[in-house]
Design a protein around this motif. Structure first.
Motif, PDB file in Angstrom:
ATOM      1  N   GLY A   1       1.371  10.931   3.088  1.00 22.52           N
ATOM      2  CA  GLY A   1       2.476  11.166   4.022  1.00 22.52           C
ATOM      3  C   GLY A   1       2.416  12.539   4.654  1.00 22.52           C
ATOM      4  N   SER A   2       1.224  12.964   5.045  1.00 23.62           N
ATOM      5  CA  SER A   2       1.072  14.354   5.502  1.00 23.62           C
ATOM      6  C   SER A   2       1.817  14.642   6.801  1.00 23.62           C
ATOM      7  CB  SER A   2      -0.409  14.682   5.666  1.00 23.62           C
ATOM      8  OG  SER A   2      -1.004  13.730   6.519  1.00 23.62           O
ATOM      9  N   ARG A   3       2.119  13.602   7.592  1.00 24.55           N
ATOM     10  CA  ARG A   3       2.844  13.845   8.855  1.00 24.55           C
ATOM     11  C   ARG A   3       4.360  13.836   8.680  1.00 24.55           C
ATOM     12  NH1 ARG A   3      -0.027   9.131  12.087  1.00 24.55           N
ATOM     13  NH2 ARG A   3      -0.238   8.398   9.932  1.00 24.55           N
TER      14      ARG A   3
ATOM     15  N   LYS B   1       7.209   1.961  11.212  1.00 26.04           N
ATOM     16  CA  LYS B   1       6.565   2.720  10.133  1.00 26.04           C
ATOM     17  C   LYS B   1       7.139   4.126  10.092  1.00 26.04           C
ATOM     18  CE  LYS B   1       2.049   3.644  10.245  1.00 26.04           C
ATOM     19  NZ  LYS B   1       1.738   5.081  10.074  1.00 26.04           N
TER      20      LYS B   1
ATOM     21  N   LEU C   1       0.836  -1.205   0.000  1.00 27.23           N
ATOM     22  CA  LEU C   1       0.000   0.000   0.000  1.00 27.23           C
ATOM     23  C   LEU C   1       0.870   1.254   0.000  1.00 27.23           C
ATOM     24  CD1 LEU C   1      -2.782  -0.933   2.579  1.00 27.23           C
ATOM     25  CD2 LEU C   1      -2.888  -0.990   0.067  1.00 27.23           C
TER      26      LEU C   1
ATOM     27  N   GLY D   1      -0.621   4.402  -1.335  1.00 27.12           N
ATOM     28  CA  GLY D   1      -1.526   5.411  -1.880  1.00 27.12           C
ATOM     29  C   GLY D   1      -1.726   6.624  -0.988  1.00 27.12           C
TER      30      GLY D   1
ATOM     31  N   SER E   1      -7.907   2.031  -0.191  1.00 25.79           N
ATOM     32  CA  SER E   1      -6.781   1.597  -1.022  1.00 25.79           C
ATOM     33  C   SER E   1      -6.644   0.086  -0.948  1.00 25.79           C
ATOM     34  CB  SER E   1      -5.478   2.264  -0.556  1.00 25.79           C
ATOM     35  OG  SER E   1      -5.543   3.651  -0.774  1.00 25.79           O
TER      36      SER E   1
END
Ligand code: CTP
Ligand code: MG
Length: 387
Positions: free
Chosen positions: A8-10, A201, A3, A5, A78
């Protein structure tokens, strides 16, 4: 299924995090390679954001992948799009992995695949080692949770294909943060399997730094005899005899003394030992190989020329000097009062922080040539990291 999609806003500025690189390889590519290279995996497909096709094409260029499919607004959507795209292959098992976990170990993948022989669902996870507290609105602990039962979920998460597809369809309108939760909601038993410690992660900007460390360790572990990368330690030793004069030069610092030191160059015995330690760390001969005393060019030369050249040779080999340690052996002069000046001079020459430069002085208790005040000896060690 990998995955990728999300946005990555953080993870801070720049491209979506899965396309950003750690040591020259993007998170997504690292994740894809882990599955492409695994003997138990037959097909690998990424789920990507529709705007990232051009980035994906670069990352995936030479890997044996199924064409990507586009994801949706949430991780769950997704996942659903990805699962649908596998229907045509009717697989028995499927593993779902976050592209943002680039350090999944082959053993973790193996454990999940094996677990699916006897379980409908299995996820990689790690046991919690910290004690976990619950906090009330005023900031106080109101409960301590028994950590014995607690695990942190990772990916990959593996499923019997038909069951996870049915569960995703059943729970399309509710929201779950991972696929194991969807399987649980559908009433399946989900087995916890050991993941690997490095399989974290990448979420926040600082996680990229952690990734650098993990990938550095991996590179070092995989280094073989033809690969010169890694940590190396060199040692050096030198002696110079006292002669007429009113000062000695140690680590580039002139120190008033009853005698001087004799040599072809400025007789900086400490810097010579250090130069040899650095050359030793990169297996590049000794100071005499590079600066033969027979060559008049080095007559009265200031020894920082030798040290600078040795440091330059380290740089050419893609290395950095991490730490140096020097011991100067003499009855007099005393080293302590000049230590800081020596550290800062060496720091200047080597572009190193003085905290990584150790200088020690000792006597030889009146024994031997240093004890008889016939000269000064110096010993040095240099730790070098070749990248
Ligand atoms: N993901 C996805 N589709 C989405 C959201 C997330 O495929 N709509 C993927 C991400 O690309 C990532 C994984 O799910 O590999 C885990 O999600 P997360 O770490 O939350 O990544 P992002 O959603 O991209 O990051 P953020 O939440 O900070 O925006
Ligand atoms: Mg997210």
């Amino acid at each position: 299924m990998v995955l990728a999609g999300g946005r990555g806003s953080r993870a801070g500025e720049g491209m979506p995090k899965q396309y950003r690189e750690i040591r020259g390889v993007s998170l997504l590519r690292r994740s894809l390679i882990a599955f492409c290279e695994h003997p138990d995996i037959d097909l690998v497909r990424a789920v990507i954001h529709p705007e990232d096709q051009h980035l994906y094409d670069v990352v995936a260029r030479d890997l044996p992948l199924e064409p990507p499919v586009f994801g949706g607004d949430t991780r769950q959507e997704s996942g659903f799009n990805g699962l649908e795209s596998f229907i045509e292959y009717s697989p028995s098992k499927i593993l779902i992995h976050d592209a943002a976990r680039p350090f999944v170990a082959a053993e973790t993948i193996t454990r999940i695949v094996r677990a699916l022989d006897s379980s409908t669902a299995a996820l990689a996870a790690s046991k919690i080692t910290d004690t976990v507290k619950k906090q009330d609105k005023a900031g106080y602990v109101y409960e301590t949770i028994d950590r014995e039962e607690l695990w942190r979920a990772q990916t990959p998460q593996g499923f019997r294909f038909d069951e996870i597809l049915a569960a995703h369809i059943q729970f399309r309108d509710s929201s779950h943060t991972d696929d194991a939760a969807i399987a649980e909601a559908a009433g399946h038993k989900v087995l916890l399997v050991d993941g690997n410690e490095e399989n974290f992660k990448v979420t926040n900007p600082e996680d990229f730094m952690r990734g650098e460390v993990v990938s550095g360790k991996e590179e070092m572990a995989s280094h073989n005899t033809t690969d010169l990368s890694g940590i190396r330690m060199g040692i050096g030793f030198d002696v110079h005899r006292f002669g007429p004069g009113d000062h000695v030069i140690l680590c580039g610092v002139p120190i008033p003394h009853t005698h001087g030191l004799l040599a072809h160059s400025d007789a900086d015995v400490a810097m010579h030992a250090l130069t040899d330690a650095i050359l030793g760390g990169i297996c590049a001969g000794d100071i005499g190989t590079h600066f033969p005393p027979s060559d008049m060019k080095w007559k009265d030369a200031s020894s920082d020329i030798f040290l600078t050249e040795a440091a330059e040779m380290v740089t050419q080999r893609n290395g950095v000097i991490n730490h140096i340690d020097l011991t100067i052996v003499c009855e007099t002069p005393k080293i302590g009062p000049h230590r800081e000046a020596m550290q800062s001079r060496l720091g200047e020459i080597l572009s190193m922080p003085t905290q990584s430069i150790s200088i020690k002085g000792t006597t030889s208790e009146g024994l031997g040539f240093t004890g008889r005040r016939e000269g000064i000896a110096a010993q040095a060690a240099a730790t070098i990291w070749i990248k």
